[in-house]
Design an enzyme around this catalytic site. Structure first.
Site, PDB file in Angstrom:
ATOM      1  N   GLY A  40     -57.968 -31.698 -22.325  1.00 19.63           N
ATOM      2  CA  GLY A  40     -59.018 -32.025 -23.291  1.00 19.63           C
ATOM      3  C   GLY A  40     -58.905 -33.449 -23.786  1.00 19.63           C
ATOM      4  N   ALA A  41     -58.613 -34.371 -22.868  1.00 18.55           N
ATOM      5  CA  ALA A  41     -58.303 -35.758 -23.245  1.00 18.55           C
ATOM      6  C   ALA A  41     -59.527 -36.624 -23.495  1.00 18.55           C
ATOM      7  CB  ALA A  41     -57.447 -36.397 -22.149  1.00 18.55           C
ATOM      8  N   ASN A  42     -60.711 -36.102 -23.295  1.00 15.99           N
ATOM      9  CA  ASN A  42     -61.903 -36.949 -23.372  1.00 15.99           C
ATOM     10  C   ASN A  42     -62.465 -37.117 -24.778  1.00 15.99           C
ATOM     11  OD1 ASN A  42     -62.739 -34.048 -22.442  1.00 15.99           O
ATOM     12  ND2 ASN A  42     -64.525 -34.852 -23.536  1.00 15.99           N
ATOM     13  N   GLY A  44     -61.853 -36.278 -29.400  1.00 13.46           N
ATOM     14  CA  GLY A  44     -61.089 -35.734 -30.515  1.00 13.46           C
ATOM     15  C   GLY A  44     -59.607 -36.008 -30.462  1.00 13.46           C
ATOM     16  N   GLY A  46     -57.396 -35.019 -28.351  1.00 15.81           N
ATOM     17  CA  GLY A  46     -56.929 -35.375 -27.016  1.00 15.81           C
ATOM     18  C   GLY A  46     -57.141 -36.836 -26.689  1.00 15.81           C
ATOM     19  N   SER A 169     -53.254 -24.345 -34.854  1.00 20.91           N
ATOM     20  CA  SER A 169     -54.219 -24.693 -35.897  1.00 20.91           C
ATOM     21  C   SER A 169     -53.828 -23.995 -37.185  1.00 20.91           C
ATOM     22  CB  SER A 169     -55.625 -24.239 -35.468  1.00 20.91           C
ATOM     23  OG  SER A 169     -56.515 -24.210 -36.559  1.00 20.91           O
ATOM     24  N   TYR A 197     -60.919 -17.290 -32.487  1.00 25.83           N
ATOM     25  CA  TYR A 197     -60.309 -18.623 -32.506  1.00 25.83           C
ATOM     26  C   TYR A 197     -58.912 -18.572 -33.116  1.00 25.83           C
ATOM     27  CZ  TYR A 197     -59.350 -23.441 -33.880  1.00 25.83           C
ATOM     28  OH  TYR A 197     -58.752 -24.669 -34.066  1.00 25.83           O
TER      29      TYR A 197
END
Length: 323
Positions: A40-42, A44, A46, A169, A197
């Site tokens: 998820g590096a793209n 936020g 990440g 979280s 979640y």
């Protein structure tokens, strides 16, 4: 802001019987020669994590689902850090096949893996099932990362000082009770957006703790850690705004949240600080600097953690760190 983040706060805390200074981005060591994966590096957390790891010389593999968004993020980082060493590789954690394909491609390409940051996730999304028949939060936030770690474990084990960082979280307490008879809300049974979640984030925390117990028992030097961003601005929250009212509420809420970089700092410290111990959980302290934080009793339930590990092996068909 950037200058502020580089200030080293001259404040001491008691940690495990010794005094240590607060940690800041300035304390990230030279990462030249290291290979790190951020899922998820793209965007936020990440994106911010990837940026700071690359700034210190690491080769960062941006494991992302959407190639266009990943390429855009890569260009954004390169504009700020021209010598950043980045490699975009496609990974959809909701698909076990995609996880296997990513791992195969990575193992073919790289001979070491210093850090795996299991960060990607969805939050409070409507009910949906993945191609493998799992509820999406369970599959994306937790089971995909369990499988990814399993498939890359041979390289983690072979790399001195390697570590795995599992992102949880503050909402993990929604998952205090894990119903193994209805683990992934088959046919919507018992499903609630926040319940799903929170439970996936509890599973990530249980995963990190159980992995470290198994690593220790097996005499491995690899470390498993966990981290949470606290209340920070990320792209994951606006994505849940379904109408004008919710968009306005989230806009107002954003003014009370920490900038994204502060949310990423616990992840970054867990990924880079050479003084950390396996099994530690990092979050934000009162001065916004990342530090070891406690988690509740449910997250330390040994029976739940062991059962989750065994069920995860059955669901993925992957075995590692067996008793």
């Amino acid at each position: 802001m950037k200058k502020l983040l580089q200030i080293k706060i001259q404040k001491f805390r008691l940690r495990k019987g010794t005094f240590v200074m607060s940690w800041s981005l300035k304390d990230i060591p030279d990462l030249s020669g290291k290979v790190m994966i951020v899922t998820g590096a793209n965007s936020g957390l990440g994106l911010e994590t990837t940026k700071e790891l690359a700034r210190k010389g690491a080769k960062v593999v941006m494991a992302c689902r959407n190639p266009q968004k990943a390429d855009s993020a890569r260009k954004k980082i390169m504009d700020e850090i021209p010598d950043a060493d980045l490699d975009v590789m496609i990974l959809d954690l909701a698909s076990q096949k995609s996880v296997a394909d990513f791992a195969d491609a990575f193992l073919e390409k790289y001979e070491r893996l210093d850090t795996l940051v299991n960060n990607a996730g969805i939050m409070a999304a409507p009910y949906s099932e993945t191609v493998d028949g799992f509820e999406n939060h369970f599959a994306t936030n937790y089971l995909g990362h369990f499988a990814l770690t399993a498939r890359l474990f041979c390289l983690l084990e072979a790399t001195p000082g390697a570590r795995v960082v599992c992102v949880s979280s503050l909402a993990y307490f929604f998952g205090n009770k894990i119903n193994f008879d209805n683990l992934y809300y088959k046919n919507r049974k018992g499903f609630g957006r926040w319940r799903a979640y929170g439970r996936s984030k509890m599973e990530m925390l249980l995963f990190a703790y159980e992995m470290q117990r198994r690593l220790t028992a097996a005499g491995k030097s690899t470390k498993a850690l966990a981290a949470h961003p606290g209340l920070a601005q990320t792209n994951i929250m606006p994505a849940q705004a379904k109408n004008a009212v919710s968009r306005k509420l989230l806009t107002l809420l954003s003014y009370t949240l920490k900038p994204t970089i502060y949310g990423a700092m616990p992840l970054i410290r867990a990924a880079t600080d050479q003084s950390v111990c396996g099994g530690e959980y990092f979050g934000s302290s009162k001065d916004r600097m990342p530090d070891v934080v406690p988690s509740n009793k449910a997250s330390h339930n040994l029976d739940t953690a062991r059962r989750l590990w065994e069920v995860s092996k059955e669901l993925t068909g992957l075995h590692y760190l067996d008793d």
